[in-house]
Design a protein around this motif. Structure first.
Motif, PDB file in Angstrom:
ATOM      1  N   UNK A 250       7.944 -11.186  18.035  1.00 29.02           N
ATOM      2  CA  UNK A 250       9.007 -10.255  17.553  1.00 29.02           C
ATOM      3  C   UNK A 250       8.265  -8.391  17.489  1.00 29.02           C
ATOM      4  N   UNK A 251       8.965  -7.020  17.700  1.00 30.74           N
ATOM      5  CA  UNK A 251       7.492  -6.199  17.313  1.00 30.74           C
ATOM      6  C   UNK A 251       7.582  -6.233  15.950  1.00 30.74           C
ATOM      7  N   UNK A 252       6.147  -5.603  15.841  1.00 33.38           N
ATOM      8  CA  UNK A 252       5.814  -5.892  14.405  1.00 33.38           C
ATOM      9  C   UNK A 252       5.834  -4.335  13.318  1.00 33.38           C
ATOM     10  N   UNK A 253       7.136  -4.507  12.400  1.00 36.11           N
ATOM     11  CA  UNK A 253       7.346  -3.727  11.508  1.00 36.11           C
ATOM     12  C   UNK A 253       5.962  -2.411  10.818  1.00 36.11           C
ATOM     13  N   UNK A 254       6.133  -1.409  10.615  1.00 38.84           N
ATOM     14  CA  UNK A 254       5.095  -0.663   9.913  1.00 38.84           C
ATOM     15  C   UNK A 254       4.441  -0.809   8.440  1.00 38.84           C
ATOM     16  N   UNK A 255       5.775  -1.997   7.692  1.00 44.13           N
ATOM     17  CA  UNK A 255       5.399  -2.422   6.352  1.00 44.13           C
ATOM     18  C   UNK A 255       4.293  -4.202   6.601  1.00 44.13           C
ATOM     19  N   UNK A 256       5.315  -4.746   7.774  1.00 43.50           N
ATOM     20  CA  UNK A 256       4.194  -6.071   7.927  1.00 43.50           C
ATOM     21  C   UNK A 256       2.939  -5.487   7.966  1.00 43.50           C
ATOM     22  N   UNK A 257       2.390  -4.300   9.480  1.00 45.47           N
ATOM     23  CA  UNK A 257       1.071  -4.402   9.500  1.00 45.47           C
ATOM     24  C   UNK A 257       0.263  -3.387   8.523  1.00 45.47           C
ATOM     25  N   UNK A 258       1.029  -2.679   7.626  1.00 46.68           N
ATOM     26  CA  UNK A 258      -0.011  -1.873   6.601  1.00 46.68           C
ATOM     27  C   UNK A 258      -0.402  -3.568   5.532  1.00 46.68           C
ATOM     28  N   UNK A 259       0.782  -4.313   5.016  1.00 43.40           N
ATOM     29  CA  UNK A 259       0.544  -5.495   4.769  1.00 43.40           C
ATOM     30  C   UNK A 259      -0.371  -6.620   4.835  1.00 43.40           C
ATOM     31  N   UNK A 286      -0.788   7.764   9.132  1.00 41.32           N
ATOM     32  CA  UNK A 286      -0.774   8.844   8.254  1.00 41.32           C
ATOM     33  C   UNK A 286      -0.181   7.441   6.673  1.00 41.32           C
ATOM     34  N   UNK A 287       0.132   6.582   7.200  1.00 43.13           N
ATOM     35  CA  UNK A 287       0.914   5.677   6.389  1.00 43.13           C
ATOM     36  C   UNK A 287      -0.582   5.053   5.259  1.00 43.13           C
ATOM     37  N   UNK A 288      -1.718   4.286   6.540  1.00 39.23           N
ATOM     38  CA  UNK A 288      -3.096   4.406   5.926  1.00 39.23           C
ATOM     39  C   UNK A 288      -3.463   5.684   4.632  1.00 39.23           C
ATOM     40  N   UNK A 289      -3.536   6.608   5.379  1.00 42.23           N
ATOM     41  CA  UNK A 289      -3.927   7.441   4.610  1.00 42.23           C
ATOM     42  C   UNK A 289      -3.366   7.907   2.952  1.00 42.23           C
ATOM     43  N   UNK A 290      -2.295   8.031   3.081  1.00 44.16           N
ATOM     44  CA  UNK A 290      -1.295   7.555   1.635  1.00 44.16           C
ATOM     45  C   UNK A 290      -1.201   6.697   0.663  1.00 44.16           C
ATOM     46  N   UNK A 350       1.610  -3.972  -3.661  1.00 46.69           N
ATOM     47  CA  UNK A 350       1.707  -3.078  -3.634  1.00 46.69           C
ATOM     48  C   UNK A 350       3.098  -2.122  -2.970  1.00 46.69           C
ATOM     49  N   UNK A 351       3.854  -1.266  -3.698  1.00 45.22           N
ATOM     50  CA  UNK A 351       4.730  -0.557  -2.934  1.00 45.22           C
ATOM     51  C   UNK A 351       4.453   0.210  -2.228  1.00 45.22           C
ATOM     52  N   UNK A 352       4.642   0.189  -0.613  1.00 44.50           N
ATOM     53  CA  UNK A 352       3.807   0.636   0.086  1.00 44.50           C
ATOM     54  C   UNK A 352       4.620   2.693   0.106  1.00 44.50           C
ATOM     55  N   UNK A 353       4.014   2.970  -0.001  1.00 44.93           N
ATOM     56  CA  UNK A 353       4.278   4.757  -0.149  1.00 44.93           C
ATOM     57  C   UNK A 353       4.815   5.499   1.682  1.00 44.93           C
ATOM     58  N   UNK A 354       6.232   5.984   1.040  1.00 46.13           N
ATOM     59  CA  UNK A 354       6.132   6.678   2.757  1.00 46.13           C
ATOM     60  C   UNK A 354       5.684   7.778   2.533  1.00 46.13           C
ATOM     61  N   UNK A 355       4.389   8.709   3.916  1.00 51.49           N
ATOM     62  CA  UNK A 355       3.825   9.524   4.036  1.00 51.49           C
ATOM     63  C   UNK A 355       4.881  10.242   4.258  1.00 51.49           C
ATOM     64  N   UNK A 356       3.708  11.797   2.918  1.00 49.10           N
ATOM     65  CA  UNK A 356       4.854  13.331   2.789  1.00 49.10           C
ATOM     66  C   UNK A 356       4.576  13.715   3.601  1.00 49.10           C
TER      67      UNK A 356
END
Length: 426
Positions: A250-259, A286-290, A350-356
């Motif tokens: 399955x493709x990896x989603x951004x939240x899974x990769x951030x976790x 950008x997700x990492x930066x935020x 941590x609830x990851x925030x969407x990059x502004x």
């Protein structure tokens, strides 16, 4: 019928679901039994296959009421919403009222609500006005409405979505936050029991030891896990064959990769996820930066992590400058190194925030789309060109100050809240 569908849970006791999530949903339904709650709708969002729709079906069965479902294969425009959802949410079934003493007599399910597109035209038979009408349905409903979504944050940026979200209780449908917590152990136990039951019914061999490998591959995607498990069971001579070619990745989603980046510290695993991602390299940075300040609380860790990120960003810049896309791979490999560079990790959820920046660009795009759709509708209505309408938007802005004119446009042209706001600005 595939195996996952064949063994779909029919009752709440059969659900493989976090007790925390189940308690939150039951508390919301209890408010409906006591009267009409402030939050009339419920949004369940999470990855495909995690059991959102199955949970809604099981809860209707437990409550003893029918479930009226509108799924992604239905046309879900304004007229369809009025015909199906509004009828189901407003009018009572007299035969049920005699036997059912609760404050509601049916549950409305809008499946994959994030796939409703507000802006498609009536001529193409799309979802024109679907989100706007759904907002009205939730506002006026006399029965609980459950919306399932895969991409809640994408839905949040759509026209007219804000009112829906404000009138809904929102629950992230994630079965566990991290490995080895209570939710994870419960999930693994229930999943093992379900797979053993399926194996027994299907006359297949299954070894419980492979459950961890399946969870590693699919996380809490139950549909994929069950299908993968049965595919492995088919290899009777080698029931441990996790790597058989029939197993789907399955493709990896951004939240899974951030976790994985911040919590697990498995550098090689992160790189494997990035090879099969459903987002861009730029998005990852950008997700990492935020979210770095929430995960790296120590100043030295934060300083080191941003140094790593800045080097990765240099390689992204070289992609643009030299048009050499192999540099994206270098950027990802460098950025993933943040996982090993944080010594003092934040162990709490941590609830990851969407990059502004992404959000601002999305809002700008939505504003442009709102203007384009609004002028197209007015041009068609007044039998004139879009350029002429654009040049006279000041006039419509003045007219919209009159409530009767605003109500007329909303009704006659099926104007969304976003489109009306564009016109009001002139």
């Amino acid at each position: 019928m595939n195996i996952a569908e064949k063994y779909r849970a029919k009752s709440v006791s059969d659900l493989i679901i976090s007790q925390r999530i189940l308690d939150d949903i039951r508390s919301w339904l209890k408010l409906w039994n006591e009267g009409t709650p402030t939050k009339k709708g419920l949004i369940l969002y999470g990855p495909p296959g995690s059991g959102k729709t199955t949970t809604a079906l099981a809860l209707a069965e437990e409550s003893g009421v029918p479930l009226i479902e509108m799924n992604a294969s239905d046309t879900r425009n304004s007229d369809a919403m009025k015909r199906i959802a509004m009828m189901g949410s407003q009018y009572s079934d007299l035969t049920l009222m005699a036997d059912h003493a609760s404050g509601f007599n049916k549950i409305i399910l809008i499946d994959e609500a994030d796939n409703i597109f507000e802006g498609r035209s009536r001529e193409t038979g799309g979802d024109s006005g679907g989100i706007t009408e759904l907002a009205k349905v939730i506002r006026n409903t006399r029965n609980p409405i459950i919306l399932t979504m895969n991409d809640f944050y994408g839905f949040r940026r759509k026209n007219a979505a804000k009112e829906i979200i404000n009138n809904c209780l929102t629950i992230e449908f994630r079965q566990f936050r991290k490995k080895n917590d209570l939710d994870f152990r419960s999930f693994r136990h229930k999943l093992t029991e379900r797979l053993m039951f399926i194996a027994g019914n299907e006359g297949l061999q299954f070894r419980p030891e492979i459950v961890d490998a399946l969870i590693e591959r699919n996380r809490d995607d139950l549909r994929a896990t069950i299908n993968d498990a049965v595919s492995m069971m088919a290899y009777r001579d080698d029931p441990d064959a996790v790597g058989q070619p029939s197993i789907r990745d399955a493709p990896s989603g951004i939240y899974d990769v951030m976790h994985a980046t911040f919590k697990e510290g498995d550098y090689e695993g992160i790189l494997r996820d990035l090879m099969d991602k459903d987002f861009t390299t730029e998005d990852y940075l950008m997700w990492l930066d935020k979210n770095l300040p929430m995960e790296a609380r120590d100043a030295a860790d934060l300083d080191h992590a941003y140094d790593i990120l800045s080097v990765a960003d240099v390689f992204v810049g070289r992609v643009i400058k030299k048009q050499h896309y192999a540099y994206k791979g270098y950027a990802e490999e460098i950025a993933a190194g943040i996982s090993t560079g944080i010594v003092h990790r934040n162990e709490r959820y941590v609830k990851y925030e969407f990059p502004s920046y992404i959000m601002k660009m999305s809002r700008l795009r939505d504003s442009r789309e709102g203007r384009r759709f609004a002028t197209a509708k007015l041009a068609r209505f007044t039998h004139s060109g879009r350029m002429r309408i654009s040049g006279n938007l000041w006039f419509y802005g003045e007219m919209l100050k009159r409530k009767e004119f605003s109500a007329m446009l909303e009704k006659q042209l099926n104007m969304s809240e976003k489109e009306l706001s564009v016109l009001k600005k002139g």
